[in-house]
Design a protein around this motif. Sequence first.
Motif, PDB file in Angstrom:
ATOM      1  N   GLY A 161       0.963  -0.891   0.119  1.00  0.00           N
ATOM      2  CA  GLY A 161      -0.242   0.039  -0.148  1.00  0.00           C
ATOM      3  C   GLY A 161       0.894   1.637  -0.158  1.00  0.00           C
ATOM      4  O   GLY A 161       0.360   2.379   0.628  1.00  0.00           O
ATOM      5  N   ARG A 162       2.076   1.357  -0.536  1.00  0.00           N
ATOM      6  CA  ARG A 162       3.474   2.420   0.115  1.00  0.00           C
ATOM      7  C   ARG A 162       3.369   2.188  -1.899  1.00  0.00           C
ATOM      8  O   ARG A 162       3.525   1.479  -2.002  1.00  0.00           O
ATOM      9  CB  ARG A 162       4.213   1.893   0.380  1.00  0.00           C
ATOM     10  CG  ARG A 162       4.018   1.592   2.114  1.00  0.00           C
ATOM     11  CD  ARG A 162       4.860   1.653   2.644  1.00  0.00           C
ATOM     12  NE  ARG A 162       4.954   0.763   3.824  1.00  0.00           N
ATOM     13  CZ  ARG A 162       5.514  -0.312   3.994  1.00  0.00           C
ATOM     14  NH1 ARG A 162       6.601  -0.929   3.116  1.00  0.00           N
ATOM     15  NH2 ARG A 162       5.546  -1.406   5.124  1.00  0.00           N
ATOM     16  N   ALA A 163       3.559   3.655  -1.713  1.00  0.00           N
ATOM     17  CA  ALA A 163       4.118   4.180  -3.524  1.00  0.00           C
ATOM     18  C   ALA A 163       5.662   4.061  -3.814  1.00  0.00           C
ATOM     19  O   ALA A 163       5.766   3.584  -4.864  1.00  0.00           O
ATOM     20  CB  ALA A 163       3.961   5.641  -3.824  1.00  0.00           C
ATOM     21  N   GLY A 164       6.299   4.144  -2.695  1.00  0.00           N
ATOM     22  CA  GLY A 164       8.183   4.589  -2.898  1.00  0.00           C
ATOM     23  C   GLY A 164       8.251   3.562  -3.204  1.00  0.00           C
ATOM     24  O   GLY A 164       8.155   2.323  -2.565  1.00  0.00           O
ATOM     25  N   ILE A 165      10.115   3.407  -3.748  1.00  0.00           N
ATOM     26  CA  ILE A 165      10.498   2.396  -4.401  1.00  0.00           C
ATOM     27  C   ILE A 165      12.146   3.117  -3.980  1.00  0.00           C
ATOM     28  O   ILE A 165      12.659   4.594  -4.289  1.00  0.00           O
ATOM     29  CB  ILE A 165      10.462   1.866  -5.861  1.00  0.00           C
ATOM     30  CG1 ILE A 165       9.275   1.535  -6.287  1.00  0.00           C
ATOM     31  CG2 ILE A 165      11.984   0.540  -6.132  1.00  0.00           C
ATOM     32  CD1 ILE A 165       9.275   0.010  -5.205  1.00  0.00           C
TER      33      ILE A 165
END
Length: 457
Positions: A161-165
């Motif tokens: 559910g998180r966007a960052g990589i």
Amino acid sequence: MDDAVREITEQDIVPRKTIPLSEECPDAPAVPAPILGALYDRLESCVRSYSRSFPTEFSSAQNTRLVDSNGTVFLDFFAGAGSLNYGHNHPALKKALIDYIKKDGVTQGLDMATGAKSAFLEAFDTTILQPRGLQYKIQFTGPTGANCVEAALKLARKVTGRAGIISFTNGFHGMSLGALSVTANPYYRNSPGSLPGPVTFMPYDGFLGPSTDTIDYIRRYLSEPGSGLAKPAAFIVETVQGEGGVNVASLDWLRRLSALAHEQDILLIIDDIQMGCGRTSPFFSFEPAEIKPDIVVLSKSLSGYGLPLSALLIRPALDIWAPGEHNGTFRGNNLAFVTATAAIKTFWSSRDLQEHASHLGRTLNAGLCELIEVVRQCGRGRAAWARGRGLIQAIDFGDPLMARRVVQFAFERGLLVETAGVEGSTVKLLPPLTSTSEDISAGLRILRSSVEAVLST
Ligand code: PLP
């Protein structure tokens, strides 16, 4: 299928018929390479690249040898950019492919169940995963490495559910851009994690010099509320950065990255597209670090024959895809399944190939270290380095022009190698794992003659 499982023999490693090199003698005059003519200029896009580095028309190939239309033989230490770890047209793989085609085996089966796919799943599980104590679900993505990376990132975002990589300095993971952004179907568009999120580049092992521990640096960013870095979905990392200049992460760094990921509840994606399938010697490049990544991306040499095939290995608990949520026409190339199964059975039922590759890698590295001395003695190589793991080895001249000229001179002497690194100052060598010791010596002789020729100009 068990009748095909057998010990690897010398015949698997050594090509049945060795084609002699045109130019094995380092002192011989350069091979006059036929320059590609007007046809390519007129009809093939300017985007073409390798036909510029190797300006001839190739017509046949066997193991480490490529033959052009004039009959000139080249030693191939580029191996389809790492997609030919078992050499060109290996006889066992070729036979399996021809037999399958002869019996009208299914070629295009979308992602339907086929006998070829069942045999691959079985062989991959019993010969690759189980002996290594690994348990993964296997997702067949579109055939390119980039598509498989896309799937890995989407899944990591969906799961967390998180966007960052977090990616790493000098990392390379593919060239695709935006196909989903122009697709209207909301089932695909609105799938959680499908849209690109922020990417933060963190320092790879050694990027900040030998005295800075980059894992501590990253940990600080992740644990300080004031760092401005939101907790990402995943780390994506190569154990050796192939395109990025053959930067080798230490096993300890990989272990600590894995521990950090675990500690912070961040997924660890290992992109083993170029370093997997034995390139660094073991099947998976992360094996010696004794880590178990959450997601592994495989492509390039997976089919073993240069046929396109990519697969995502997913820790079972993370396999929360809905049916068809990441789809594509060419998911599961049956011809590639056939050769991949033959490759697994031919090469990975014993440790012979792994040990052979490791031995060749040491020989290659020793030869490159000698070459560094030659460069240094000419006062040209203060920044020169040799580095690698297994059969991915490189010589970094610290000078992009010199590296480019070495590649060009090597081609003219009958050896295919390419530059790597953001500035292109590294010459990368990735001979097939099925090369012979004589192939490695011949390649080193040509490379040395090319370096000497560059130094004398
Ligand atoms: N990831 C790595 C580590 C690669 O080396 C490559 C290609 O060189 C890719 C991803 C992209 O693969 P493809 O060119 O098949 O899309």
